[in-house]
Scaffold this motif. Structure first.
Motif, mmCIF file in Angstrom:
data_model
loop_
_atom_site.group_PDB
_atom_site.id
_atom_site.type_symbol
_atom_site.label_atom_id
_atom_site.label_comp_id
_atom_site.label_asym_id
_atom_site.label_seq_id
_atom_site.Cartn_x
_atom_site.Cartn_y
_atom_site.Cartn_z
ATOM 1 N N VAL A 1 62.171 45.594 11.080
ATOM 2 C CA VAL A 1 61.947 44.278 10.473
ATOM 3 C C VAL A 1 62.145 43.205 11.541
ATOM 4 C CG1 VAL A 1 62.634 42.689 8.635
ATOM 5 C CG2 VAL A 1 62.738 45.158 8.243
ATOM 6 N N CYS B 1 61.196 37.628 9.290
ATOM 7 C CA CYS B 1 61.596 37.848 7.886
ATOM 8 C C CYS B 1 62.303 36.598 7.354
ATOM 9 C CB CYS B 1 62.534 39.064 7.800
ATOM 10 S SG CYS B 1 63.328 39.232 6.187
ATOM 11 N N CYS C 1 59.508 42.566 -0.583
ATOM 12 C CA CYS C 1 59.414 43.996 -0.246
ATOM 13 C C CYS C 1 60.210 44.838 -1.256
ATOM 14 C CB CYS C 1 59.872 44.259 1.179
ATOM 15 S SG CYS C 1 61.449 43.502 1.580
ATOM 16 N N GLN D 1 68.826 44.248 0.108
ATOM 17 C CA GLN D 1 68.951 43.131 1.056
ATOM 18 C C GLN D 1 70.375 43.098 1.620
ATOM 19 O OE1 GLN D 1 65.221 42.135 0.471
ATOM 20 N NE2 GLN D 1 66.271 40.444 1.386
ATOM 21 N N LYS E 1 67.837 40.343 5.516
ATOM 22 C CA LYS E 1 66.811 41.267 5.979
ATOM 23 C C LYS E 1 66.865 42.521 5.108
ATOM 24 C CE LYS E 1 65.742 40.636 10.864
ATOM 25 N NZ LYS E 1 65.692 41.298 12.158
ATOM 26 N N CYS F 1 54.333 42.169 2.526
ATOM 27 C CA CYS F 1 55.268 41.196 3.118
ATOM 28 C C CYS F 1 54.477 39.959 3.560
ATOM 29 C CB CYS F 1 55.992 41.819 4.316
ATOM 30 S SG CYS F 1 56.885 40.573 5.280
ATOM 31 N N GLN G 1 55.190 37.659 5.520
ATOM 32 C CA GLN G 1 55.397 37.290 6.921
ATOM 33 C C GLN G 1 54.870 38.355 7.890
ATOM 34 O OE1 GLN G 1 56.232 34.024 6.143
ATOM 35 N NE2 GLN G 1 57.398 34.208 8.045
ATOM 36 N N ALA H 1 56.433 40.936 8.447
ATOM 37 C CA ALA H 1 57.663 41.192 9.215
ATOM 38 C C ALA H 1 58.038 42.674 9.274
ATOM 39 C CB ALA H 1 58.816 40.404 8.602
ATOM 40 N N ILE H 2 57.412 43.498 8.435
ATOM 41 C CA ILE H 2 57.761 44.925 8.452
ATOM 42 C C ILE H 2 56.746 45.655 9.339
ATOM 43 C CG2 ILE H 2 58.154 47.001 7.060
ATOM 44 C CD1 ILE H 2 58.787 45.163 4.693
#
Ligand code: FMN
Ligand code: SF4
Ligand code: SF4
Length: 254
Positions: free
Chosen positions: A180, A184, A190, A201, A206, A223, A225, A227-228
């Protein structure tokens, strides 16, 4: 005539197919949560994504416990590249619990498996995949109560046996391969789209991944962003079926 559809989805392809029918839609995570292991109706459909030429663990485990009573049962496997013997595997799962299907189909769609496929390339291939024509044909077949056996070849079945058993064994660790990034924002989406509650979380917001993954890639693709990041991925682009909203994925997997 009343129709129930049982489906499983990570990125919306199977739900988009399910929505083409005038049916009550029931996702596998919802059915498990509601402890519903008996399905009765005039017609019942099962729509699932091909994983490793086989059937996702969550779908297999559910169907092995479920009793299906209907005049007509159909199966649609969505897949992205090569379906192998997934329909044969589905038939053995159904028969192992005294169930059977009358009509088996598979539908080529966008491949959401990031370690092997680039989303941009998949989108570029959409004209060749001709999803609309193929889906319309399947809907017509179901409406006409067509009887169609699975006709997977011996090679297909062998591939399913090899790839499928490997997947069944190691799939739960898939999310351990996810990193990640600092982009994030701790939004929790997610965790909400995960069908098996494999994500929690931390204080820093995160996500933290346990080792009970279905490898559906819903978290990764949804996600906001990006971000994953799987350690192995062909694409930084992400995919959700354009006919399906984020809220529909959240609803399906809760
Ligand atoms: C873990 C995993 C394994 C997959 N394995 C295959 C495969 O063996 N063959 C194939 O053609 N597509 C494979 N796919 C692609 C999906 O079957 C396809 O994108 C499907 O339409 C996704 O449905 P969904 O959007 O409802 O989740 C795989 C996808 C995932 C996430
Ligand atoms: S969906 Fe993305 S941005 Fe939101 S908490 Fe999960 S990793 Fe972070
Ligand atoms: S952790 Fe991600 S890939 Fe694994 S089951 Fe949950 S949503 Fe799917």
């Amino acid at each position: 005539m009343y129709l129930k559809i049982v489906y499983f989805t990570g990125t919306g392809n199977c739900l988009a197919v399910a929505k083409r029918f005038d049916a009550e839609l029931l996702s596998v995570p919802q059915l498990i949560k509601n402890n519903c292991y008996e399905l009765t109706d005039d017609l019942i459909g099962i729509i699932y994504p091909d994983y490793a030429n086989s059937v996702p663990n969550i779908v297999e485990n559910y169907l092995k416990k479920c009793k299906i009573k209907a005049d007509y049962v159909f199966v649609i496997a969505t897949y992205g590249c090569f379906a192998g013997g997934t329909l044969h595997k589905m038939r053995t799962i159904l028969e192992s619990n005294g169930n059977k299907a009358d009509c088996y189909n598979k539908l080529l769609m966008v491949d959401n498996y990031l370690p092997l496929f680039d989303v941009k390339e998949q989108i570029a291939k959409l004209p060749q995949k001709d999803i609309e024509t193929n889906l319309n044909r399947i809907v017509e077949e179901v409406n006409a109560r067509t009887v169609k056996k699975e006709n997977d070849s011996l090679t297909d079945k062998l591939l399913t046996c090899i790839l499928g058993s490997f997947e069944h064994k190691y799939v739960k660790y898939t999310s351990k391969m996810f990193r990640v990034t600092d982009s994030c924002i701790g939004c929790g989406i997610c965790a909400k789209v995960c069908p098996v509650k494999n994500i929690s979380q931390t204080d820093k917001n995160k996500p933290v991944f346990a080792a009970d993954c279905e490898s559906c890639f819903a978290c990764t693709h949804n996600c906001p962003q990006g971000a994953i990041q799987p350690k192995l991925q062909r694409s930084r682009e992400r995919f959700r079926n354009p006919e399906i909203t984020l809220n529909e994925i959240i609803e399906a997997n809760n």
